[in-house]
Each structure stands twice: as C-alpha cells, then as structure tokens.
Design an enzyme around this catalytic site. Sequence first.
Site, PDB file in Angstrom:
ATOM      1  N   LYS A 162       0.849  -1.188   0.000  1.00 54.59           N
ATOM      2  CA  LYS A 162       0.000   0.000   0.000  1.00 54.59           C
ATOM      3  C   LYS A 162       0.884   1.237   0.000  1.00 54.59           C
ATOM      4  O   LYS A 162       1.776   1.367   0.850  1.00 54.59           O
ATOM      5  CB  LYS A 162      -0.918   0.008   1.212  1.00 54.59           C
ATOM      6  N   ASP A 199     -12.474  -0.110  10.938  1.00 54.49           N
ATOM      7  CA  ASP A 199     -13.044  -0.024   9.583  1.00 54.49           C
ATOM      8  C   ASP A 199     -13.303  -1.427   9.039  1.00 54.49           C
ATOM      9  O   ASP A 199     -12.892  -1.775   7.939  1.00 54.49           O
ATOM     10  CB  ASP A 199     -12.116   0.749   8.652  1.00 54.49           C
TER      11      ASP A 199
END
Length: 495
Positions: free
Chosen positions: A39, A133
């Site tokens: 990422k 999340d």
Amino acid sequence: MADRDSIGDYDLLSEIGQGGMGRVHLASHRGSGERVALKVLRTQFVSDDEGRRRLAREVSSLQRVYSRWVAGVVGADPWGEVAWLATRYVPGPTLHDKVLREGPLPRSVVEQLAGDLAEGIADCHAVGVLHRDIKPANIILEGATPILIDFGLARVAEDPKITVTGVLIGTPGYLPPEIAVGDPATPASDVHSWASVVTYAATGRAPFGDGNAMKLMDRARRGDHDLDGVPQPLRGVLAQALAPDPADRPTLEELREWLRTPRRPFARKPAERLSLSDRAERAKATTPLLPQPALPASGAAALSRHPGLEKLRRGALWLGLLAFAAGVVAAWPGLGLLTVLGVAGLIRAGTLAAGDLRRWRWYRGRKWHDAPRLLIGAPWRLVRAVPKTVLLGLWGYGFVVAATLIGFALQLSLEATLALAGLSFVIALWRGSGRDRLRDPVARVVHRVSARWVPWILGFAVVVVLAVFPMQTLAAEGPQFAGGDEPWWVELLGW
C-alpha cells in the site's frame, strides 16, 4: 508515482486496488520472491513528520498481531520518499465482491465466517489494536476463511471522524455510531462493525440500508436496522451487537463463546449504562495500545523483517515442541500422557482466566484487585477446565491405541511405536473439541517468540534441551513404565 516499478525491496507487479488513503499494488520481494500487498499512502496523509510518526507507531503496533485471520504487516517505511506498508498477500475475492456476484452466503458459511471473523478481531484486541473499519471490502475470502486486511489504516488520523480533505475515516453503514459522533472507540465498536458485516454476508445488504452518509449514520444512531433474512438465533445476536449504545452490546468474548455452538438462543445480563466520560475511561483502561518505541529515520530497517526466515523459525520451534511432547510419552508412557494432558488442562484454565480478566476490565475497568481475584479464583478455573480436558484425553487415548496397533502391524520397535503414539496423542489434543483454548495461546506464543532472532534463539535452546532429555533416557534405558515392569501388552505384542 505511476511510473515507479519498485519501492523499497519490492518490485511492483500490478495495481490491485485503490481507496481514499492510497493505492494497493501486488508486489514481489526481491530477495525471497514472496508476494505482498503493498500500500502506497497518499501524500496528504503523511504530509508532515507528525503524520509519518503516527504511521510508524501504527505499523509498529500492527506488527504485534499474529493471527491466521489477519493479513499482517511484513514491512514498511514511513520515512521514505513515499510512505508505504506491505502486508501478506491473500489471493481471493473480497466478501463484498463475492456476495455481489453470487448473492448471500449459505447459513453454514455465514456461521463459520462469523466465528472466524470474531477470532481474528479478538487476536487484535488481545494486543491492544482496534480495526475501526471492518467492512465487506476489507475482508478477503481465502477459500471459505475470512482474512482481515487494511488493518488500522483508520488510526492514521487521531480523530476518527472527518479529517484530511473531507475524507470520512470509516465507512458509513458499517461505522459504529459512537465513532461517527466523536466518542472514543472501544472493542464494542468493532463488535458493531462485525455484526454489520455478518448481516451483509447473510442477506446481501448492509443492515442500515442505502442512502447518503448522513442518513446511514442517523439510522445507526437510532438502531434502525433491517435483519430480515437472517436466520434465528443468529438474528437475535446481531440485533444486540448492533445496539446504538456500546454498553448494550455483547462483549467479543461472549460472542466467541456463543459462536462455538451457535444453534442455541443467545442471552446475556443487561449491561450497565455509562456516561460519555465513563466510556472514555473504560476505553483507556481496557484497550491501551502497547507502548510504541521511537523509530529511527530509516523506517524500513526498523520495521521490515524477512518473512521466509520467520516462517523457518516458527517451523523449527513447532518441530522442537512436537519432538519434546512425543519424546516424553515415548520415554515415560504413562506419566508422559498424564503430563501432556495436564499441561493442556493448565493452558485451558489460563485461557479461562484471561477471558474473565478481559470481561472484568470491559465492564468496570482496571482494578488493583484484578490479580488477587485471579489468584483466588484459580482453583475454580482448574475445576472448570477438568471436564473438557478429561474428554479430550479420552479422545486422544483412542488415537494412542490406534497408533500402537499400527506400530505393531508395521513391526516397528517399541521406542518408535511409543513415539508414534505420543505424536498421535498431541495431534488429537490439537485437533479435538475445544482446541481453540489450547491452540490459540500456544500459537500466539510461538509467533511472538519467532518474530525476532534473540527471543527465538533463547526459546529454541530451551525447547532443544527439553527434547533431548527424554531422547537420552530412551537411548540409555529404554521406555520407563510406571511400576518399573513392562506391561502385559508389550509382551503380548511381541516387543
């Protein structure tokens, strides 16, 4: 950044996704060839040293998470030209795509997903890490096993509400109402998101319907959810877990206990009502992040570790433990079986104590009398652990008998047959009923010891010494049976 073909020690192969916080690439480590999900964070999230320090602290805490249900961090560099982090690559569709393409999952698959996902969240909570999340797009299905990804990225921002450039850190429809209004996150926040994800898997839709972010958050705040299509008794559990007030939700430990036999109705005592300040104090007391060491400017050197070597270290430690357990049974058959079973019982009692401690601290925070209370209650927990330990021992003893007969049929020596019986006994304990209370704590210790060279060297040295001792006894004196005489079955079988 689009023209880059490498970052750090990784070669970028292809872009596999992107979101509000950055792009995700499939990448390959130049040394080991291991593929990872790399990422690359957008500059607005790490535009200053404070943002990079937050990312460094976050990655440092996430590296403590070792779980088969979490795509853990394997490397990162918060201080490079671009800030990046690499996690285990999991091939497979996200839960969102799977349900979107094929519809709601079958009941048995939903129940397995609910249990596995709860275990993964619990592994993270055990080291003080909250996800914040959890949503279908952040769960990849590896076969039928859910794997949590993008763990902790929402914690890059100090405030879990709207932060940089108006981006909502968290996903409306799966975001707990307390986070949406600025209350502190607690383990109950992840329980709420867990229930939303399970509802999506069972029905193909989010529990709070569709619409703009404000409408979804308002429905979550009022508890206006739609669980039509969720079978009972799972529907009742999800309804409680989606309660607007965190204090009204079941604890993760209660959910895990129920999910082991999810056919019975779920019931719990009414939770106490807490003020906002009390919730904040409870959050600090029950979910402290582990101390985060200050990282040098060379963040990659401080955070990266070679995943291949770590797997080898874990494998060596597992083999050493197996050799020790099998050797104890082979050298002292009767006493060895009781010793291995006794250790399993002690570990089970320890997990019961850990669960009690987490439950106490969740309901009323840390207290000075936690340790004395655990000590006073230890005999009762040992008693509670006895029934299942005995049943597990009887199950394992059947494997011992089968292994002994196999050894006789193959004309193995007495020592080799007893070693095979000991190995069979250990495998039976590891795979038998209630194995999570044995396997999870042992696996967690092995993973943590194997994460760094110095602890692993010390741990492996201890295991080797323990394994060599019964082997020396076998080589010098042969198996030592209780009472000093060989039992009748040894002569009967011709050894």
